[in-house]
Design an enzyme around this catalytic site. Structure first.
Site, PDB file in Angstrom:
ATOM      1  CD1 TRP A  28      45.118  18.511  71.220  1.00 45.91           C
ATOM      2  CD2 TRP A  28      43.145  18.763  71.971  1.00 45.91           C
ATOM      3  NE1 TRP A  28      45.024  18.567  72.619  1.00 45.91           N
ATOM      4  CE2 TRP A  28      43.595  18.712  73.195  1.00 45.91           C
ATOM      5  CE3 TRP A  28      41.589  18.702  71.906  1.00 45.91           C
ATOM      6  CZ2 TRP A  28      43.285  18.588  74.212  1.00 45.91           C
ATOM      7  CZ3 TRP A  28      40.856  18.681  73.058  1.00 45.91           C
ATOM      8  CH2 TRP A  28      41.659  18.777  74.403  1.00 45.91           C
ATOM      9  CB  CYS A  86      50.649  19.745  68.505  1.00 43.28           C
ATOM     10  SG  CYS A  86      51.862  19.940  69.677  1.00 43.28           S
ATOM     11  CB  VAL A  87      50.883  14.362  70.656  1.00 42.54           C
ATOM     12  CG1 VAL A  87      50.116  13.464  71.742  1.00 42.54           C
ATOM     13  CG2 VAL A  87      49.995  14.012  69.314  1.00 42.54           C
ATOM     14  CG  HIS A  94      45.727  10.373  75.396  1.00 37.96           C
ATOM     15  ND1 HIS A  94      44.712   9.571  74.711  1.00 37.96           N
ATOM     16  CD2 HIS A  94      45.902  11.521  74.497  1.00 37.96           C
ATOM     17  CE1 HIS A  94      44.083  10.324  73.933  1.00 37.96           C
ATOM     18  NE2 HIS A  94      44.718  11.232  73.679  1.00 37.96           N
ATOM     19  NE  ARG A 133      61.240  20.520  68.959  1.00 37.01           N
ATOM     20  CZ  ARG A 133      61.883  21.015  69.965  1.00 37.01           C
ATOM     21  NH1 ARG A 133      61.214  21.927  70.678  1.00 37.01           N
ATOM     22  NH2 ARG A 133      62.883  20.726  70.299  1.00 37.01           N
TER      23      ARG A 133
END
Length: 173
Positions: A28, A86-87, A94, A133
């Site tokens: 993702w 990564c979120v 969520h 990042r």
């Protein structure tokens, strides 16, 4: 908030020439996670780890990283694992559930399997923070995760050697 490249290391890094690593990468948001992967691989190589000792596998998302790390622990002979994901925060909770699940899951794998697992998961407010990042102006957290796992494998080995030598009655320290 970070304002400088945090991936610049001032101390000499340990050699990873005799270490083997697994890298589990979330599919993702590949623009970010594949950049993290590339940073981790580059750092492992720079520390002497051969390509034969770097195994990369993919999971669908960040929530699945703990299971991917566990598969490395169960089914390979790696010394440590780097979990990369990564979120990006959205408008629903969520984000909180995925971040909590990944954090706890990776920690559980590390403790259950007595194996270093580096937490290379970005938890950002927007896509630009993630890109900053993942090789952008603030460095690459993949580099940092690789450094962390190398140092933890070295530390684990030091403790194991110390335990072995303390069992030897002729060892005088």
């Amino acid at each position: 908030m970070a304002t400088r490249n945090l991936s610049l290391f001032e101390t000499p890094l340990p050699s990873a020439a005799d270490m083997k690593f697994g890298i589990v990468v979330s599919e993702w948001n590949p623009e970010v996670t594949y950049a993290l992967r590339d940073g981790a691989v580059r750092t492992l190589r720079e520390c002497g780890c051969s390509d034969d000792n770097i195994i990369v596998r993919y999971v669908p998302g960040t929530f699945e990283l703990p299971m991917g790390a566990r598969f490395f622990a169960e089914h390979t002979d790696v010394d440590g694992v780097i979990a990369l994901g990564c979120v990006v925060k959205g408008e629903t909770p969520h984000f909180d559930y995925v971040c909590l699940g990944a954090t706890k899951g990776i920690s559980d794998v590390m403790l259950e399997w007595d194996m270093p697992v580096a937490f290379g998961v970005l938890t950002t407010l927007d896509q630009q923070q993630a890109l900053d990042r993942a090789g952008g102006r603030l460095g690459n957290k993949g580099d940092e995760a690789a450094v962390a796992v190398i140092k933890m494998v070295r530390l684990q080995r030091e403790f194991e050697l110390s335990a072995e030598s303390s069992m030897n009655p002729l060892n005088v320290n």
